[in-house]
Design a protein around this motif. Structure first.
Motif, mmCIF file in Angstrom:
data_model
loop_
_atom_site.group_PDB
_atom_site.id
_atom_site.type_symbol
_atom_site.label_atom_id
_atom_site.label_comp_id
_atom_site.label_asym_id
_atom_site.label_seq_id
_atom_site.Cartn_x
_atom_site.Cartn_y
_atom_site.Cartn_z
ATOM 1 N N ALA A 13 0.831 -1.207 0.000
ATOM 2 C CA ALA A 13 0.000 0.000 0.000
ATOM 3 C C ALA A 13 0.865 1.257 0.000
ATOM 4 C CB ALA A 13 -0.937 -0.006 1.208
ATOM 5 N N GLU A 14 1.982 1.235 0.716
ATOM 6 C CA GLU A 14 2.889 2.386 0.756
ATOM 7 C C GLU A 14 3.486 2.662 -0.624
ATOM 8 O OE1 GLU A 14 4.443 2.213 5.413
ATOM 9 O OE2 GLU A 14 5.709 1.451 3.788
ATOM 10 N N ILE A 15 3.894 1.598 -1.302
ATOM 11 C CA ILE A 15 4.453 1.761 -2.647
ATOM 12 C C ILE A 15 3.405 2.319 -3.592
ATOM 13 C CG2 ILE A 15 5.435 0.545 -4.634
ATOM 14 C CD1 ILE A 15 6.677 -1.448 -2.629
ATOM 15 N N LEU A 16 2.190 1.810 -3.493
ATOM 16 C CA LEU A 16 1.104 2.308 -4.336
ATOM 17 C C LEU A 16 0.826 3.779 -4.067
ATOM 18 C CD1 LEU A 16 -1.681 -0.446 -4.470
ATOM 19 C CD2 LEU A 16 -0.364 0.487 -6.377
ATOM 20 N N ASP A 17 0.834 4.147 -2.791
ATOM 21 C CA ASP A 17 0.554 5.535 -2.416
ATOM 22 C C ASP A 17 1.616 6.476 -2.995
ATOM 23 O OD1 ASP A 17 -0.947 7.532 -0.835
ATOM 24 O OD2 ASP A 17 0.911 7.666 0.303
ATOM 25 N N VAL A 18 2.878 6.083 -2.855
ATOM 26 C CA VAL A 18 3.982 6.898 -3.389
ATOM 27 C C VAL A 18 3.880 6.991 -4.911
ATOM 28 C CG1 VAL A 18 6.471 6.926 -3.787
ATOM 29 C CG2 VAL A 18 5.577 6.518 -1.489
ATOM 30 N N ALA A 19 3.652 5.857 -5.561
ATOM 31 C CA ALA A 19 3.558 5.848 -7.023
ATOM 32 C C ALA A 19 2.389 6.709 -7.501
ATOM 33 C CB ALA A 19 3.397 4.416 -7.530
ATOM 34 N N GLY A 20 1.257 6.612 -6.816
ATOM 35 C CA GLY A 20 0.095 7.412 -7.194
ATOM 36 C C GLY A 20 0.383 8.896 -7.112
ATOM 37 N N THR A 21 1.090 9.307 -6.052
ATOM 38 C CA THR A 21 1.437 10.720 -5.892
ATOM 39 C C THR A 21 2.393 11.181 -6.987
ATOM 40 O OG1 THR A 21 1.150 10.602 -3.486
ATOM 41 C CG2 THR A 21 2.469 12.419 -4.338
ATOM 42 N N LEU A 22 3.370 10.351 -7.305
ATOM 43 C CA LEU A 22 4.312 10.699 -8.372
ATOM 44 C C LEU A 22 3.619 10.773 -9.725
ATOM 45 C CD1 LEU A 22 7.388 8.526 -7.294
ATOM 46 C CD2 LEU A 22 7.258 11.031 -7.307
ATOM 47 N N PHE A 23 2.741 9.826 -9.994
ATOM 48 C CA PHE A 23 2.003 9.848 -11.262
ATOM 49 C C PHE A 23 1.164 11.119 -11.371
ATOM 50 C CE2 PHE A 23 1.792 4.896 -11.464
ATOM 51 C CZ PHE A 23 3.134 4.858 -11.797
ATOM 52 N N GLU A 24 0.553 11.517 -10.250
ATOM 53 C CA GLU A 24 -0.281 12.717 -10.246
ATOM 54 C C GLU A 24 0.562 13.968 -10.496
ATOM 55 O OE1 GLU A 24 -2.562 12.955 -6.637
ATOM 56 O OE2 GLU A 24 -3.122 10.843 -6.768
ATOM 57 N N ASN A 25 1.732 14.026 -9.866
ATOM 58 C CA ASN A 25 2.556 15.240 -9.938
ATOM 59 C C ASN A 25 3.397 15.329 -11.211
ATOM 60 O OD1 ASN A 25 1.619 16.091 -7.426
ATOM 61 N ND2 ASN A 25 3.280 15.083 -6.321
ATOM 62 N N LYS A 26 3.876 14.178 -11.696
ATOM 63 C CA LYS A 26 4.810 14.197 -12.825
ATOM 64 C C LYS A 26 4.249 13.568 -14.085
ATOM 65 C CE LYS A 26 9.056 13.501 -12.342
ATOM 66 N NZ LYS A 26 10.381 12.879 -12.175
ATOM 67 N N GLY A 27 3.200 12.771 -13.925
ATOM 68 C CA GLY A 27 2.700 12.014 -15.058
ATOM 69 C C GLY A 27 3.287 10.618 -15.071
ATOM 70 N N PHE A 28 2.554 9.676 -15.610
ATOM 71 C CA PHE A 28 2.985 8.282 -15.622
ATOM 72 C C PHE A 28 4.271 8.096 -16.418
ATOM 73 C CE2 PHE A 28 2.949 4.181 -17.862
ATOM 74 C CZ PHE A 28 2.992 3.313 -16.779
ATOM 75 N N SER A 29 4.318 8.649 -17.617
ATOM 76 C CA SER A 29 5.471 8.436 -18.496
ATOM 77 C C SER A 29 6.755 9.023 -17.931
ATOM 78 C CB SER A 29 5.200 9.039 -19.877
ATOM 79 O OG SER A 29 4.094 8.404 -20.490
ATOM 80 N N SER A 30 6.646 10.094 -17.159
ATOM 81 C CA SER A 30 7.834 10.780 -16.631
ATOM 82 C C SER A 30 8.304 10.218 -15.296
ATOM 83 C CB SER A 30 7.539 12.281 -16.474
ATOM 84 O OG SER A 30 7.212 12.864 -17.716
ATOM 85 N N THR A 31 7.611 9.239 -14.774
ATOM 86 C CA THR A 31 7.984 8.635 -13.486
ATOM 87 C C THR A 31 8.647 7.288 -13.725
ATOM 88 O OG1 THR A 31 6.096 9.683 -12.383
ATOM 89 C CG2 THR A 31 7.135 7.830 -11.258
ATOM 90 N N SER A 32 9.808 7.079 -13.114
ATOM 91 C CA SER A 32 10.539 5.827 -13.285
ATOM 92 C C SER A 32 10.386 4.941 -12.048
ATOM 93 C CB SER A 32 12.027 6.109 -13.514
ATOM 94 O OG SER A 32 12.600 6.682 -12.342
ATOM 95 N N VAL A 33 10.682 3.663 -12.234
ATOM 96 C CA VAL A 33 10.680 2.730 -11.101
ATOM 97 C C VAL A 33 11.715 3.172 -10.074
ATOM 98 C CG1 VAL A 33 11.204 0.373 -10.374
ATOM 99 C CG2 VAL A 33 9.797 0.766 -12.417
ATOM 100 N N ASP A 34 12.874 3.628 -10.538
ATOM 101 C CA ASP A 34 13.927 4.086 -9.621
ATOM 102 C C ASP A 34 13.408 5.216 -8.730
ATOM 103 O OD1 ASP A 34 15.817 2.292 -10.490
ATOM 104 O OD2 ASP A 34 16.724 3.673 -11.938
#
Length: 209
Positions: A13-34
């Motif tokens: 859930a923590e990973i999902l929460d962080v990823a969701g925030t990054l996707f919202e702020n930067k966009g999916f394509s601009s967010t890396s796994v790293d």
């Protein structure tokens, strides 16, 4: 220093929460796994224990949002005290009243740079909500307010069309143009359902669409 061990569902859930925030702020394509790993403070191996890829995270987020919205809709559809028309209006209204976190993700999905999220949510909408609404249409057939031979196919065509018309602003409608098309869509739905004219007027009068 003792290492903190978290339950698998908590870590995921923590990973999902962080990823969701990054996707919202930067966009999916601009967010890396790293970047997800670094921001979440986990090892890359931990990430891959829960998710196969960034796209797998995306699917999980869409499923999470879709499941919450579908749960609300299913409860309305199962209500024995409501008629079919009232249920459809209530289900549409419930989607307008999703929580802030869900609304942020849904709004972000409508941005052109986040088309991947948007398209996945569209698929879930057609698949999941189509099945729920089809049962309500079948109820309307029994009540005599609808006459629909194939409820599931009919509502899936309607949902898919509405997603294209109103998703991520591809047509650049003015507010007046968008309103006009939503009113026209309701008229088409009434005709497709063979429902009495004005059956879904509450959706526009109460600004649910």
């Amino acid at each position: 220093m003792k290492r903190t061990v978290k339950a698998p569902e908590v870590r995921r859930a923590e990973i999902l929460d962080v990823a969701g925030t990054l996707f919202e702020n930067k966009g999916f394509s601009s967010t890396s796994v790293d970047e997800i790993v670094r921001t979440a403070g986990v090892a890359k191996g931990t990430f891959y224990y829960y998710f196969k890829s960034k796209e797998d995270v995306l699917d999980a987020l869409v499923q999470e949002v879709s499941s919450k919205m579908a749960e609300q809709s299913q409860a309305i559809a199962d209500d024995p005290e409501r008629g079919a028309i009232e249920k459809i209006c209530a289900i549409v209204g419930a989607q307008k009243g999703v929580g802030e976190d869900e609304r942020n993700i849904v709004d972000e999905m409508h941005r052109p740079e986040n088309r991947e999220l948007h398209d996945r949510l569209n698929i879930e909408t057609v698949r999941v909500f189509g099945a729920i609404l089809a049962t309500v249409i079948e109820q309307g057939n029994k009540e005599g307010v609808f006459q629909v031979d194939d409820p599931l196919s009919t509502i899936q065509f309607i949902l898919a069309g509405s997603q294209l018309l109103f998703g991520y602003g591809v047509f650049n409608w003015t507010p007046e143009e968008e309103t006009a098309r939503k009113v026209a869509m309701l008229t088409l739905i009434e005709r497709a359902f063979a429902a009495p004219p004005g059956s879904f007027a509450a959706l526009t009068s109460e600004k649910l669409i």
